[in-house]
Design an enzyme around this catalytic site. Structure first.
Site, PDB file in Angstrom:
ATOM      1  N   SER A   1       0.871  -1.069   0.011  1.00  8.42           N
ATOM      2  CA  SER A   1       0.008  -0.032   0.129  1.00  8.42           C
ATOM      3  C   SER A   1       0.799   1.379  -0.150  1.00  8.42           C
ATOM      4  O   SER A   1       1.705   1.544  -1.089  1.00  8.42           O
ATOM      5  CB  SER A   1      -1.060  -0.003   1.364  1.00  8.42           C
TER       6      SER A   1
ATOM      7  N   ASP B   1      -9.875  -5.473  -3.715  1.00 13.64           N
ATOM      8  CA  ASP B   1      -9.208  -4.600  -3.056  1.00 13.64           C
ATOM      9  C   ASP B   1     -10.314  -3.164  -3.037  1.00 13.64           C
ATOM     10  O   ASP B   1     -10.570  -2.573  -4.315  1.00 13.64           O
ATOM     11  CB  ASP B   1      -8.088  -4.162  -3.500  1.00 13.64           C
TER      12      ASP B   1
ATOM     13  N   HIS C   1      -7.378  -5.967   0.444  1.00 16.45           N
ATOM     14  CA  HIS C   1      -6.290  -5.300   0.754  1.00 16.45           C
ATOM     15  C   HIS C   1      -5.425  -5.660   1.962  1.00 16.45           C
ATOM     16  O   HIS C   1      -4.539  -5.017   2.345  1.00 16.45           O
ATOM     17  CB  HIS C   1      -6.661  -3.555   1.023  1.00 16.45           C
TER      18      HIS C   1
END
Length: 280
Positions: free
Chosen positions: A148, A224, A257
């Site tokens: 991320s 995600d 995610h």
């Protein structure tokens, strides 16, 4: 530069440790984690994978949730996991989770009140490796990876410093921070309104400016929740194709995610890096 051992735990016959030290670059006390494979007792020097974590994380998330130590021990690769920002009393902060402590974005801030402490780019590229290489049985063979916000950091740092890293990988990276809410908020705060300065920390720009090419692997979950608004892997793919830079972006159906996604594919990433770290 003195190191204070915070904790040590045996893990897959290796050693998972946490240290504290005073950072001259960040002007505060910092913490990082390191995993040393079991062969460390044989005076062998290991290559290192630097892992950069995401928003709200610390050095502990990857250490405790990714399950990377088993494969790192088997391959003979050390893992170094820094914190995601400077922290502590006197370090600037914000009420939002996506700015301030826990959200350093792996850049060098130039605006007040951030510029005194928020220099995570210099910390990751220079100060931390110098500290690690001076105090542990590791070599100067390095790779970099992240998730991320940390995936953004790994891509930018790897692209801008190809002489320092053998390979680059990322899970669910913020690929085009100049064009997403997380990045625009952070960049405006840390570096001001001049968007030209932001280009130093956007992978879609840096991939076209890279002095040398390094192997890059990106893993992205198709479920995600941040895929379209924040991560934008298609922008990175388009920029890579325009630059003639080979990059492998894998899309995984059903994955989100979370660290469940990372844990599912961390072995693949470690083996990917081993192909380049362990070459002689």
């Amino acid at each position: 530069m003195s190191l204070e051992l915070v904790s040590t735990t045996k893990c897959f016959d290796g050693s998972q440790r946490q240290y504290r030290h005073t950072s001259a670059v960040l002007d505060c006390e910092m913490r990082f984690a390191i995993f040393l494979p079991p062969q460390a007792e044989d005076a062998q020097k290991f290559p290192v994978l630097y892992w950069l974590s995401g928003l709200t994380c610390s050095d502990e998330n990857f250490s405790q949730k990714a399950g990377a130590q088993r494969m790192a021990a088997e391959l003979g690769i050390a893992l170094v996991i820094p914190d995601t920002s400077p922290r502590g009393e006197g370090v600037a902060d914000d009420d939002g989770y996506d700015l301030g402590q826990g959200a350093g974005f792996y850049l060098n801030a130039t605006s007040e009140p951030w510029k005194q402490h928020y220099r995570m780019y210099d910390y990751v590229v220079s100060e931390l490796p110098q500290l690690v290489e001076a105090n542990f049985p590791v070599s100067q063979r390095r790779a970099i990876a992240g998730h991320s916000m940390g995936g953004h950091g790994a891509l930018v740092i790897g692209l801008r410093n190809p002489e320092r890293y053998a390979s680059i990988s990322a899970f669910s990276p913020i690929c085009n921070p100049m064009a997403c809410p997380w990045g625009e908020k952070a960049f405006a705060a840390y570096m001001g309104a001049d968007r030209v300065s932001w280009e130093d920390y956007d992978a879609t720009i840096q991939i076209g400016r890279a002095a040398q090419q390094r192997p890059i692997l990106v893993s992205q979950g198709e479920e995600d929740q941040f895929l379209e608004t924040q991560l934008k892997p298609h922008a990175l793919q388009t920029a890579a194709e325009a630059a003639g830079y080979p990059i492998k972006i894998e899309h995984h159906a059903g994955y989100d995610h979370s660290y469940y996604f990372i844990a599912s594919f961390i072995e693949q990433h470690l083996r990917f890096h081993a192909d380049y770290l362990l070459k002689h």
